[in-house]
Design an enzyme around this catalytic site. Sequence first.
Site, mmCIF file in Angstrom:
data_model
loop_
_atom_site.group_PDB
_atom_site.id
_atom_site.type_symbol
_atom_site.label_atom_id
_atom_site.label_comp_id
_atom_site.label_asym_id
_atom_site.label_seq_id
_atom_site.Cartn_x
_atom_site.Cartn_y
_atom_site.Cartn_z
ATOM 1 N N ASN A 188 -9.917 -0.023 -0.635
ATOM 2 C CA ASN A 188 -8.460 0.088 -0.553
ATOM 3 C C ASN A 188 -7.851 -0.499 -1.826
ATOM 4 O O ASN A 188 -7.884 -1.707 -2.021
ATOM 5 C CB ASN A 188 -7.971 -0.664 0.689
ATOM 6 C CG ASN A 188 -6.461 -0.619 0.860
ATOM 7 O OD1 ASN A 188 -5.738 -0.199 -0.051
ATOM 8 N ND2 ASN A 188 -5.995 -1.046 2.016
ATOM 9 N N HIS A 199 -3.230 7.504 1.672
ATOM 10 C CA HIS A 199 -3.604 6.170 1.193
ATOM 11 C C HIS A 199 -5.000 5.876 1.727
ATOM 12 O O HIS A 199 -5.313 6.155 2.886
ATOM 13 C CB HIS A 199 -2.597 5.139 1.699
ATOM 14 C CG HIS A 199 -3.066 3.728 1.522
ATOM 15 N ND1 HIS A 199 -3.538 3.249 0.315
ATOM 16 C CD2 HIS A 199 -3.173 2.702 2.400
ATOM 17 C CE1 HIS A 199 -3.894 1.988 0.464
ATOM 18 N NE2 HIS A 199 -3.694 1.634 1.713
ATOM 19 N N CYS A 201 0.817 -1.227 0.000
ATOM 20 C CA CYS A 201 0.000 0.000 0.000
ATOM 21 C C CYS A 201 0.846 1.270 0.000
ATOM 22 O O CYS A 201 0.350 2.342 -0.343
ATOM 23 C CB CYS A 201 -0.964 -0.005 1.183
ATOM 24 S SG CYS A 201 -2.148 -1.351 1.113
HETATM 25 N N1 ACO Z 1 -18.963 -8.218 8.054
HETATM 26 C C1 ACO Z 1 -19.603 -8.446 9.202
HETATM 27 N N2 ACO Z 1 -18.971 -8.792 10.335
HETATM 28 C C2 ACO Z 1 -17.638 -8.908 10.283
HETATM 29 C C3 ACO Z 1 -16.906 -8.669 9.107
HETATM 30 C C4 ACO Z 1 -17.624 -8.324 7.944
HETATM 31 N N3 ACO Z 1 -17.038 -8.083 6.779
HETATM 32 N N4 ACO Z 1 -15.603 -8.867 9.371
HETATM 33 C C5 ACO Z 1 -15.496 -9.189 10.665
HETATM 34 N N5 ACO Z 1 -16.718 -9.212 11.216
HETATM 35 C C6 ACO Z 1 -17.057 -9.498 12.599
HETATM 36 C C7 ACO Z 1 -16.041 -10.372 13.266
HETATM 37 O O1 ACO Z 1 -16.289 -11.732 12.994
HETATM 38 C C8 ACO Z 1 -16.241 -10.035 14.727
HETATM 39 O O2 ACO Z 1 -17.362 -10.732 15.178
HETATM 40 P P1 ACO Z 1 -17.377 -11.354 16.666
HETATM 41 O O3 ACO Z 1 -17.226 -10.180 17.580
HETATM 42 O O4 ACO Z 1 -18.711 -11.994 16.714
HETATM 43 O O5 ACO Z 1 -16.218 -12.280 16.698
HETATM 44 C C9 ACO Z 1 -16.603 -8.549 14.693
HETATM 45 O O6 ACO Z 1 -17.030 -8.272 13.329
HETATM 46 C C10 ACO Z 1 -15.462 -7.634 15.040
HETATM 47 O O7 ACO Z 1 -14.320 -8.029 14.315
HETATM 48 P P2 ACO Z 1 -12.968 -7.259 14.437
HETATM 49 O O8 ACO Z 1 -11.942 -7.859 13.541
HETATM 50 O O9 ACO Z 1 -12.638 -7.066 15.876
HETATM 51 O O10 ACO Z 1 -13.396 -5.860 13.836
HETATM 52 P P3 ACO Z 1 -12.687 -4.483 13.937
HETATM 53 O O11 ACO Z 1 -13.548 -3.523 14.630
HETATM 54 O O12 ACO Z 1 -11.253 -4.600 14.336
HETATM 55 O O13 ACO Z 1 -12.675 -4.019 12.402
HETATM 56 C C11 ACO Z 1 -11.249 -3.932 10.489
HETATM 57 C C12 ACO Z 1 -12.002 -4.812 11.443
HETATM 58 C C13 ACO Z 1 -12.231 -3.041 9.731
HETATM 59 C C14 ACO Z 1 -10.492 -4.787 9.509
HETATM 60 C C15 ACO Z 1 -10.283 -3.046 11.302
HETATM 61 O O14 ACO Z 1 -9.508 -3.801 12.149
HETATM 62 C C16 ACO Z 1 -9.406 -2.225 10.425
HETATM 63 O O15 ACO Z 1 -9.859 -1.307 9.785
HETATM 64 N N6 ACO Z 1 -8.088 -2.519 10.393
HETATM 65 C C17 ACO Z 1 -7.188 -1.822 9.517
HETATM 66 C C18 ACO Z 1 -6.970 -2.713 8.413
HETATM 67 C C19 ACO Z 1 -6.754 -2.042 7.114
HETATM 68 O O16 ACO Z 1 -7.245 -0.972 6.807
HETATM 69 N N7 ACO Z 1 -5.991 -2.714 6.324
HETATM 70 C C20 ACO Z 1 -5.748 -2.286 5.001
HETATM 71 C C21 ACO Z 1 -4.392 -2.551 4.642
HETATM 72 S S1 ACO Z 1 -3.285 -1.743 5.660
HETATM 73 C C22 ACO Z 1 -3.225 -0.265 5.164
HETATM 74 O O17 ACO Z 1 -3.453 -0.041 4.034
HETATM 75 C C23 ACO Z 1 -2.939 0.759 6.144
#
Ligand code: ACO
Length: 324
Positions: free
Chosen positions: A281, A251, A114
Amino acid sequence: MTMRSVIVGCGTCLPRRAVSNHDLMKTVDTSDEWIVQRTGIRSRYIADEDEKTSDLAIGAARQALAMAGVDAERLDLIVLATTTPDHTFPATATKVQAALGMTGGMAFDVQAVCSGFIYALAVADNFIRLGQARTALVIGAETFSRLLDWNDRTTCVLFGDGAGAVVLEASEGTGAAGDRGILSTHLHSDGRHYDMLWVDGGPSANRTIGHVRMAGQEVFRHAVTRLSEAAEEALAANGIKAAELDWLIPHQANQRIIEATARRLKMPAEKTVLTVDRHGNTSAASIPLALGEAVADGRVKRGDLLLLEAMGGGFTWGSALVRW
Ligand code: ACO
């Protein structure tokens, strides 16, 4: 006198098919509400089988060259940032080179996920500063959807495909922050976090392409810290205050990461270019896509000061401060 790389043209290219959160809900156990709340993403473009990274790169490159009024034969250098090359080798940049009708100079790919566009921009800028190139094309292009595991809802809803490109031209500046062009680039990496955001395949590891794997919360935490540091570093190196910035062009990974970084910089939402809602993304393509959009609709104007920043797998991160 200081040699500067001035951005004289930019272009974008998106696949033909947009896929909304509602479309995804037909095959993925997710909801529009969950995706929007956590990421700000409402839709993304997904390349069809006949749309390759090179096709998107060529589309963006042609637009950038046309805006710059630069013939491809004049290019000394193409640097293409991608994590999803058409083939393991040769570099997709060479395919773009041939398609554009550029028969001399050099073309190669850069891999920093990224952060790829910032890395590619820094490489091209350094070639220009050293006098090894006068005119360069920098592209970020991805068919990131090819790496997605559609059974992993924690990652497959986040990414999209696309490409953006800029043309750089050497120009003599004064060395002061009032110059047009790239004022500075800063690159960083920390390989201790290799497996926090990675693809579980590769030619040498297991002869497969693999799928994206991510420790989402860890990535989130690191991203906000590193991106804020990168922004501060760019400002300090140029003796510029955040209030002097006209645009933050980050980004586009996640709206919450973008907002948290902007908040730390005290940048108001009106000065932040946001495309993640419509593009998802797009990895190395996201910054030039956002830049291209903001230039095309007239938001970014001649003389504006832009801060570009990104973070990605590795981890890699960095910034570029640019006067348009
Ligand atoms: N739809 C519905 N529910 C979902 C989904 C989905 N797509 N994905 C996960 N869940 C559920 C999980 O199963 C979990 O359920 P549970 O509590 O019953 O176990 C719940 O949602 C929470 O999951 P988490 O992984 O804790 O969710 P979080 O609030 O951390 O959000 C996310 C996840 C959006 C990926 C977040 O961590 C994030 O934005 N991270 C940054 C990642 C990113 O942007 N990466 C891109 C590349 S890196 C970069 O470019 C900087």
